[in-house]
Design a protein around this motif. Structure first.
Motif, PDB file in Angstrom:
ATOM      1  N   GLU A 298      47.061  34.732  37.646  1.00  0.00           N
ATOM      2  CA  GLU A 298      47.062  34.880  36.326  1.00  0.00           C
ATOM      3  C   GLU A 298      45.504  34.775  35.412  1.00  0.00           C
ATOM      4  OE1 GLU A 298      46.589  30.717  37.147  1.00  0.00           O
ATOM      5  OE2 GLU A 298      47.392  32.488  38.055  1.00  0.00           O
ATOM      6  N   LEU A 299      44.928  35.032  36.133  1.00  0.00           N
ATOM      7  CA  LEU A 299      43.346  35.488  35.390  1.00  0.00           C
ATOM      8  C   LEU A 299      43.099  37.419  35.314  1.00  0.00           C
ATOM      9  CD1 LEU A 299      40.519  33.400  38.207  1.00  0.00           C
ATOM     10  CD2 LEU A 299      41.857  32.745  34.739  1.00  0.00           C
ATOM     11  N   ILE A 300      43.806  38.252  35.803  1.00  0.00           N
ATOM     12  CA  ILE A 300      43.934  39.280  35.830  1.00  0.00           C
ATOM     13  C   ILE A 300      44.958  39.421  34.171  1.00  0.00           C
ATOM     14  CG2 ILE A 300      44.147  39.458  38.090  1.00  0.00           C
ATOM     15  CD1 ILE A 300      47.328  40.919  37.272  1.00  0.00           C
ATOM     16  N   GLU A 301      45.284  38.788  33.825  1.00  0.00           N
ATOM     17  CA  GLU A 301      46.660  39.127  32.349  1.00  0.00           C
ATOM     18  C   GLU A 301      45.298  40.134  31.790  1.00  0.00           C
ATOM     19  OE1 GLU A 301      48.551  37.091  28.759  1.00  0.00           O
ATOM     20  OE2 GLU A 301      47.573  35.471  30.655  1.00  0.00           O
ATOM     21  N   ASP A 302      44.107  39.476  31.360  1.00  0.00           N
ATOM     22  CA  ASP A 302      42.603  40.023  30.282  1.00  0.00           C
ATOM     23  C   ASP A 302      41.573  41.395  30.552  1.00  0.00           C
ATOM     24  OD1 ASP A 302      43.929  38.567  28.467  1.00  0.00           O
ATOM     25  OD2 ASP A 302      42.166  36.849  29.122  1.00  0.00           O
ATOM     26  N   LYS A 303      42.811  41.289  31.787  1.00  0.00           N
ATOM     27  CA  LYS A 303      41.280  42.194  33.240  1.00  0.00           C
ATOM     28  C   LYS A 303      42.019  43.975  32.968  1.00  0.00           C
ATOM     29  CE  LYS A 303      39.709  39.545  36.018  1.00  0.00           C
ATOM     30  NZ  LYS A 303      38.548  39.184  35.852  1.00  0.00           N
ATOM     31  N   THR A 304      40.951  44.711  32.662  1.00  0.00           N
ATOM     32  CA  THR A 304      42.261  45.899  32.115  1.00  0.00           C
ATOM     33  C   THR A 304      41.570  46.570  33.926  1.00  0.00           C
ATOM     34  OG1 THR A 304      39.608  47.085  32.330  1.00  0.00           O
ATOM     35  CG2 THR A 304      40.736  46.410  30.143  1.00  0.00           C
ATOM     36  N   MET A 305      42.507  47.756  33.297  1.00  0.00           N
ATOM     37  CA  MET A 305      42.485  49.108  35.156  1.00  0.00           C
ATOM     38  C   MET A 305      40.916  49.192  35.072  1.00  0.00           C
ATOM     39  SD  MET A 305      45.668  51.371  34.320  1.00  0.00           S
ATOM     40  CE  MET A 305      45.655  51.913  35.830  1.00  0.00           C
ATOM     41  N   LYS A 306      39.882  49.119  34.760  1.00  0.00           N
ATOM     42  CA  LYS A 306      38.866  50.020  34.734  1.00  0.00           C
ATOM     43  C   LYS A 306      38.048  48.647  35.704  1.00  0.00           C
ATOM     44  CE  LYS A 306      34.650  51.881  33.217  1.00  0.00           C
ATOM     45  NZ  LYS A 306      34.070  52.371  31.999  1.00  0.00           N
ATOM     46  N   GLN A 307      37.989  47.531  34.996  1.00  0.00           N
ATOM     47  CA  GLN A 307      38.128  46.423  35.320  1.00  0.00           C
ATOM     48  C   GLN A 307      38.371  46.074  36.966  1.00  0.00           C
ATOM     49  OE1 GLN A 307      38.198  43.990  31.827  1.00  0.00           O
ATOM     50  NE2 GLN A 307      36.591  43.902  31.618  1.00  0.00           N
ATOM     51  N   ILE A 308      39.288  46.330  36.724  1.00  0.00           N
ATOM     52  CA  ILE A 308      40.671  45.736  38.177  1.00  0.00           C
ATOM     53  C   ILE A 308      39.680  46.806  39.406  1.00  0.00           C
ATOM     54  CG2 ILE A 308      42.304  45.321  39.928  1.00  0.00           C
ATOM     55  CD1 ILE A 308      43.250  44.077  37.314  1.00  0.00           C
ATOM     56  N   ALA A 309      39.628  48.227  38.567  1.00  0.00           N
ATOM     57  CA  ALA A 309      39.289  48.843  39.403  1.00  0.00           C
ATOM     58  C   ALA A 309      37.751  48.843  40.720  1.00  0.00           C
ATOM     59  CB  ALA A 309      39.628  50.493  39.148  1.00  0.00           C
ATOM     60  N   GLU A 310      37.025  48.285  39.477  1.00  0.00           N
ATOM     61  CA  GLU A 310      36.081  48.231  40.149  1.00  0.00           C
ATOM     62  C   GLU A 310      35.213  46.758  40.860  1.00  0.00           C
ATOM     63  OE1 GLU A 310      33.631  48.044  36.278  1.00  0.00           O
ATOM     64  OE2 GLU A 310      33.222  50.092  35.778  1.00  0.00           O
ATOM     65  N   ALA A 311      36.164  45.995  40.215  1.00  0.00           N
ATOM     66  CA  ALA A 311      36.249  44.969  41.024  1.00  0.00           C
ATOM     67  C   ALA A 311      36.794  44.919  42.587  1.00  0.00           C
ATOM     68  CB  ALA A 311      37.307  43.531  40.525  1.00  0.00           C
TER      69      ALA A 311
END
Length: 294
Positions: free
Chosen positions: A28-41
């Motif tokens: 559920e922590l991905i709710e506020d994450k953007t595509m760019k943030q997930i890609a970088e992580a």
């Protein structure tokens, strides 16, 4: 099949798998994450996220993310203290077993109610209310659960049949005034699936009670109500939650149909019972009194 199951089973590239592993780690922590943030992580490119969505037949990442979060939210609710497959342990005493089973039933009802969509429920009740004949199709085990529903519906003048013998004939020998109620926990039962072409050919409205997630029966049904989806197919003590969830939905459907014409249904039911129910009781609680609707 649940989206979380598809994410674990569908063939993905190493880069795609890195993103999927991140989803399950963060939940559920991905709710506020953007595509760019997930890609970088995950040391990938945002296009990888879109590719995953398209592989799973979503229009894009936003839709997949919303579906994933909705499913995680469902899986997080209820059942935190009791395992649906093994609700009690070998060392539990009889009263511990009884209390854990009671807790499981409470959680199942709460879980079933949380899955109940207002519009789908209203549509389902209308389908049953308007039908001259309701035919229930399922495997024998599920049909056993439906006898009480059939009896209650018959007592308010609704014709319900449990199609155990020759279901193909029953499906083909129906018309538009019939409503077909399909019950399948997996939503993939060959026994039930092979009836759908007959029902569609006869323009018979189809109501399905089935598990959470995409499956073959929900894809074909005109209306779907979701069953609690917590049990494995056979690695379990018993089909406690799937049975209780089925019975809960059947009770809700009966109550919904009853409420469509409350006074007339109550009068009809009580008057019929007066004529046919000859039980006696010395208990004051059980004594019958005159009712304003009769």
């Amino acid at each position: 099949m649940l989206l979380t199951e598809k994410l674990k089973q569908t063939g993905f590239s190493p880069s795609e798998r890195a993103v999927i592993d991140y989803l399950f780690a963060q939940r559920e922590l991905i709710e506020d994450k953007t595509m760019k943030q997930i890609a970088e992580a995950t040391y990938t490119h945002p296009s990888i996220l879109s590719r995953i969505a398209h592989k799973l037949d979503f229009t894009g990442w936003v839709e997949l993310k919303a579906g994933f979060l909705e499913e995680i939210n469902y899986l997080n609710r209820h059942f935190s203290d009791v395992d649906a497959n093994y609700p009690f342990a070998p060392e539990d005493g009889l009263m511990a077993v009884a209390n854990k089973m009671a807790a499981l039933k409470r959680m199942t009802i709460e879980d079933t109610l949380s899955l109940l969509d207002h519009e789908a429920f209203e549509q389902a009740v209308t389908m049953l209310h308007e039908a001259r004949h309701i035919k229930i199709f399922s495997i024998v085990h599920n049909l056993l659960l439906c006898h009480d529903f059939k009896a209650k519906m018959n007592r308010i003048g609704k014709h319900v049949s449990l199609c155990e013998v020759d279901p193909e004939f029953e499906a083909a020998n129906s018309d538009e005034t019939t409503c077909a109620l399909l019950i399948s926990y997996t939503g993939e039962s060959d026994t039930t699936l092979r009836l759908i072409p007959y029902l569609k050919q006869r323009h018979i409205p189809v109501l399905a009670l089935t598990s959470v997630g995409e499956n073959a029966i929900s894809n074909e049904a005109d209306c779907t109500l979701r069953l609690t989806t917590r049990e494995r197919l056979y690695s379990k003590i018993g089909s406690f939650t799937s049975n209780d969830s089925t019975q809960c939905l059947l009770d809700l459907l009966y109550a919904g149909v009853f409420s469509k014409d409350y006074e007339a249904n109550l009068a009809y039911k009580i008057n019929m019972s007066k004529r046919l129910d000859h039980r006696k009781s010395s208990s004051e609680i059980m004594q019958e009194k005159e009712h304003p609707f009769t």
